[in-house]
Write an enzyme that holds these catalytic residues in place. Structure first.
Site, PDB file in Angstrom:
ATOM      1  N   ARG A  65      46.556  34.412  49.226  1.00 32.63           N
ATOM      2  CA  ARG A  65      45.547  34.005  48.235  1.00 32.63           C
ATOM      3  C   ARG A  65      45.124  32.560  48.427  1.00 32.63           C
ATOM      4  NH1 ARG A  65      47.446  37.762  42.985  1.00 32.63           N
ATOM      5  NH2 ARG A  65      46.682  39.656  44.024  1.00 32.63           N
ATOM      6  N   TYR A 110      38.362  40.125  48.080  1.00 33.94           N
ATOM      7  CA  TYR A 110      39.619  40.588  48.706  1.00 33.94           C
ATOM      8  C   TYR A 110      40.842  39.772  48.292  1.00 33.94           C
ATOM      9  CZ  TYR A 110      38.469  37.636  52.968  1.00 33.94           C
ATOM     10  OH  TYR A 110      38.166  36.654  53.859  1.00 33.94           O
ATOM     11  N   GLU A 111      41.998  40.235  48.674  1.00 30.12           N
ATOM     12  CA  GLU A 111      43.284  39.659  48.224  1.00 30.12           C
ATOM     13  C   GLU A 111      43.398  39.631  46.705  1.00 30.12           C
ATOM     14  OE1 GLU A 111      45.199  39.580  51.618  1.00 30.12           O
ATOM     15  OE2 GLU A 111      46.066  38.995  49.719  1.00 30.12           O
ATOM     16  N   GLY A 112      42.911  40.683  46.063  1.00 28.25           N
ATOM     17  CA  GLY A 112      42.889  40.727  44.607  1.00 28.25           C
ATOM     18  C   GLY A 112      41.599  40.121  44.104  1.00 28.25           C
ATOM     19  N   GLN A 121      42.892  38.058  39.545  1.00 33.59           N
ATOM     20  CA  GLN A 121      43.498  36.722  39.471  1.00 33.59           C
ATOM     21  C   GLN A 121      43.610  36.274  38.014  1.00 33.59           C
ATOM     22  OE1 GLN A 121      44.632  35.483  42.353  1.00 33.59           O
ATOM     23  NE2 GLN A 121      43.695  37.261  43.327  1.00 33.59           N
TER      24      GLN A 121
END
Lengths: 604, 604
Positions: free
Chosen positions: A298, A441-443, A448
């Site tokens: 992240r 992406y990556e959550g 978040q």
């Protein structure tokens, strides 16, 4: 010559004046990393970025990746770049030299990444996942797995990915359906389909090592039944030589808004029943492995966003100084000559906004890296836990908040160029398109926000968040002692107090019957937390600058330091009042979002 | 079947319930436009948009426009569309039937445009400029110019453009260098180069009529020496037949971030000394003609942005109802089934934000059109002036503020689709790319903010802005009489009072020695003005809805009306506090932006 990609002076400022990163070299682990070495590393990274990576940004976007019968080609120019990247040892900057890493402080590596991402983040993305996959092998791998794979990944001989998402399991990882069945020899037969796999297939490397999330037959549903497997594209014999094709087939690549130089692949594993993997870590503990990697991944996404913002701001500033158009607003007559557009008020407003966010985000990122370094050199468990807590709280901001604001910066970066900004003649529109993926992406950034509210706020019984508030308060107190910053110190203290109040309110509400409504304002809560951290970072910078000015600085430095103080004044004076308004909206929220009838959103 | 492009119900609501547009038909000028006729027009527009225009959105983006040896081809599918558009008489909806127009109220035309722009704004852009150029001929043309050109333009047989921008004269129109020299026959020889000309060359029409801004030899520098000329691509004989090529050469088209279906051309006029034009209007009064067209053109750009936002919101809402992923946040166990994502709090937050902005902007736009209609039917000069003042004040909001917020909506529209939103599989990313141009052309949004502060705030000695405040106050007062809206009425009144105070402050500051600093906050001033107008429109909608609910509505209508009240509650409760914060920042602004040393923005 104008600055390119980003202002080196600001990188040095954060490294050496704000964070005093050379103090790390007092510790044995980092003793090589003196100021001189650090500066050399940053210069090397900058050179590579400016001379080799930046020129491939546009060609990489235009050429894109191509897919043909299972084969993926990356843009032609990326091959040379990949070689240079490997030669420089840039893939595993912070990792154990035993495995091919460079062992440098994370803070310094982030400075290098800032240049790389600003120059060509779609290319950098190709190498990023190689490192991430290697890290999983390093942490969770058996000795044999490490011997077979690790060095080749850290040195970029082989690539790496992360096979997580499936068509029906994106943000909801627990829903994945890829299966693993144990064979007699202890390996697993893997079968399933994965999508959105960055660099899942490419022609940069001869082999690609895929960490794959899958469910062992009979394992529980949801995330607690997920295991992690190491699945090479081409099987690797015990002596390290390449064996047979491992039935990992790329079935297509996505056509995307941006990051055209990074192939986003769909992969089918075991379509012919011939895909074998080995367990990485423990059975059913795959999600734990994911969580270990999550912070780094992240932060990296935040760095990509910062890269786009840095470059967009630098380009805009150069353009504003060169582009002559329009008379000065207070020009005497109609015959007054046109002026560089930096003299126009609204252009200055945009530039100062871009500067404040770009620099503030830079400090957030580097500070997060600095916390990591402090963990690595600390011998005290409590101290380690405190630094880790800070990192954990900062991550949703460094990813979610930072990428949102970076996108705003890139949006202004297009605007600054007028009609030209919308054309492909300038990099501004690409930076905006590329930046957009960092929200997703990556959550997603929504995730978040949920992470901040649901996990981070109550981490260690809320101690981690309190530690953050303490750090910020220390800065406000320090600023109070600096004459010209008193008013700004008040501004920060005020917003910290409000944030503390709001955090307590949110923690309570998220556990009450109003839980759903609390999550409905998780996003603005993330935004105001980010704003406060931004104000903290900018004031911290201003303190350093004011002290240098007090003790007498060179003329060139004076304008730089004054710029730091102005940024803080602008942010705290012009943007924090907006934050206070948002805070008051969150705390008085009446639950409208959740009460709304589904039908009332609009006709079907 | 799900709604496509936008919710017809909401269009009907604004037309018939908020603005009661059929009351216009009491007036002779619009007597044909009964409710039945209006509904028929909207249905026809919707049909064309859904069945013909929407399917060409993606192909038009992918195929784009091509340039080869001076010839420009638009996407193949646009040819049929252009024929249908002409057949339907959609180019000159509001214009005099004598010249091929349909004579309809502007409000109704905007409803049609809402569908067209939501379906395929790059295509629509091709026809928009034809109308704009025609309008210039209608207003400023001689009888001969009208006879030769007007009907063919209004019916789309010939195209039209606007040749304004030059490489060194974008936002600064007065800097243009294209020259005009009078010939013996009264025509002018035109020579110069123009850039960023939408539809400047294309294969949709056999002739293109260019209104061109140029300077007659010897005319004063700056905007006061600019005249307007009518320059056809192919000369037109006195009998209306086509003559020789008029030396208007397309030298290239831009490669852009979006609106690929609209060719953005560079044109060279008179490269061989053979370009002839006729004066349109008076010598040196070219800018006046521009100003006459400006409101319409800017409103049209706002409509394009609204089109993108409408479609993005509609797609997102449909997707949120269909896409099943993730358990309900309050689900009992891990085995709870996944739910449609509309049940997730942050998704609902995004949807409600998108809904509030899209619908609020719709009301702003249609109301501006309604003001135009009121001018057309009013016999009273004071009344006309009052409506005109409202339009003038609303235009920077309808263009600048609305396009900014529409872009935010489109950004959320990508986010709602997660990773899929970033791919070209769904229209969301194209809508975001297309929308971005609306910030730039027809006067960048920075220019809109300057227009609001510099011209509109003090228009008619401030009467126009006061009239706007009065209109808003009337709505707040009306809401106070509706039980459940009392709190919202307070919210609106409060922000109106603050806006009034701020407007006085800004007017004063803009005329003081702090003028530059006033312009440095012109943008946030435009934003808070827009927010207030947005709250006004949403509360106005809520009043109508609440009254319908009081008098008993059908079940299907109940959810719609409740949705109106919730939107207003959300906007006033959750977003206006942010506005108040921004207002307080503007009023206490300390001039940092202008005080900043140019060098302090960053290294050279």
């Amino acid at each position: 010559m104008a600055q390119v990609i980003l202002d080196r002076r600001d990188v040095d400022f954060v490294l050496h004046e704000q964070l005093e990163v050379e103090t790390l070299s007092k510790h044995e682990k980092f003793e090589e990393f003196t100021r001189k070495t650090i500066d050399l590393i940053v210069s090397e990274a900058r050179n590579l970025a400016v001379k080799e990576m930046l020129p491939t940004l546009k060609p990489g976007d235009e050429e894109g990746c191509t897919f043909d019968k299972g084969q993926v080609r990356v843009p032609e120019s990326f091959h040379k770049l990949h070689g240079l990247f490997r030669e420089g040892g840039w893939i595993a900057m912070c990792d154990d030299p035993e495995w091919g890493g460079q062992g440098m402080p994370a803070t310094v590596a982030l400075a290098a990444k800032n240049f790389f991402n600003g120059a060509n983040f779609p290319f950098t993305l190709n190498t990023l996942l190689t490192h991430g996959a290697g890290k999983l092998v390093e942490i969770f791998g058996t000795e044999k797995q490490k011997q077979l794979f690790l060095k080749k990944m850290y040195t970029g001989e082989w690539g790496g990915t992360m096979l997580l998402t499936e068509p029906e399991a994106g943000s909801d990882v627990g829903a994945l359906t890829t299966t693993a069945v144990m064979n007699d020899d202890g390996t697993y037969s893997i079968s399933g389909s994965k999508i959105f796999i960055s660099s899942g297939e490419n022609d940069l490397v001869e082999n690609i090592i895929h960490p794959v999330l899958a469910r062992i037959e009979g394992a529980p549903a949801g995330t607690s039944g997920i295991s992690l497997f190491l699945v090479p594209k081409i099987r690797v014999n015990d002596d390290g030589s390449l064996g047979e094709f491992n039935d990992v087939v790329c079935t297509g690549i996505e056509h995307k808004m941006g990051i055209h130089g990074s192939a986003t692949c769909s992969l089918t594993l075991g379509g012919k029943g011939q895909c074998r993997g080995t367990l990485l870590g423990e059975v059913n503990k795959g999600m734990r492995a994911m969580f270990v990697m999550m912070n780094e991944a992240r932060l990296d996404v935040g760095m990509q966003a910062l890269g786009c913002a840095s470059a967009s701001f630098t380009n805009a500033l150069n353009y504003a100084r060169e582009r002559v158009q329009g008379r000065h607003l207070q020009a005497a007559g109609k015959d007054a000559p046109p002026v560089p557009i930096i003299q126009h008020p609204d252009v200055r407003r945009m530039l100062l906004t871009m500067k404040a966010y770009t620099e503030g985000i830079r400090s957030i990122m580097y500070f997060t890296g600095f916390c990591e370094d402090m963990i690595r050199i600390s011998g005290d468990a409590n101290e380690k836990a405190r630094w880790q807590g800070l990192i954990d709280v900062l991550i949703p901001i460094a990813k979610g908040y930072a990428s949102d604001r970076a996108f705003d910066v890139c949006n202004m970066g297009v605007q600054m160029f007028g009609g030209y900004g919308y054309t492909k003649e300038y990099p501004q529109e690409q930076l905006l398109r590329d930046c957009k993926i960092t929200h997703i992406y990556e959550g997603t950034n929504g995730i978040q926000a949920m992470d901040l509210l649901g996990r981070k706020l109550s981490l260690n019984q809320g101690q981690a968040f309190r530690d953050l508030l303490d750090e910020m308060t220390k800065t406000a107190d320090a600023a109070r002692a600096v004459g010209r910053l008193e008013g700004l110190a008040e501004g920060l203290s005020n917003v910290i107090a409000r944030l503390e109040e709001l955090a307590l309110h949110m923690t309570k509400t998220a556990r009450s019957e109003k839980m759903m409504s609390a999550y409905a304002v998780a996003y603005p809560f993330m935004e105001v937390t980010g704003d406060t951290i931004m104000a903290w970072m900018l004031l911290w910078r201003a303190i350093v600058a004011a002290k240098r000015l007090e003790s007498g600085a060179k003329k060139k430095d004076v304008v730089f330091y004054e710029g730091q103080i102005r940024s803080a004044r602008f942010f705290i004076g012009s943007l924090l009042p907006v934050t206070l308004g948002k805070m008051s909206a969150v705390i008085t929220d009446d639950g409208t979002i959740m009460e709304m009838d589904e039908e009332s959103f609009g006709g079907k």
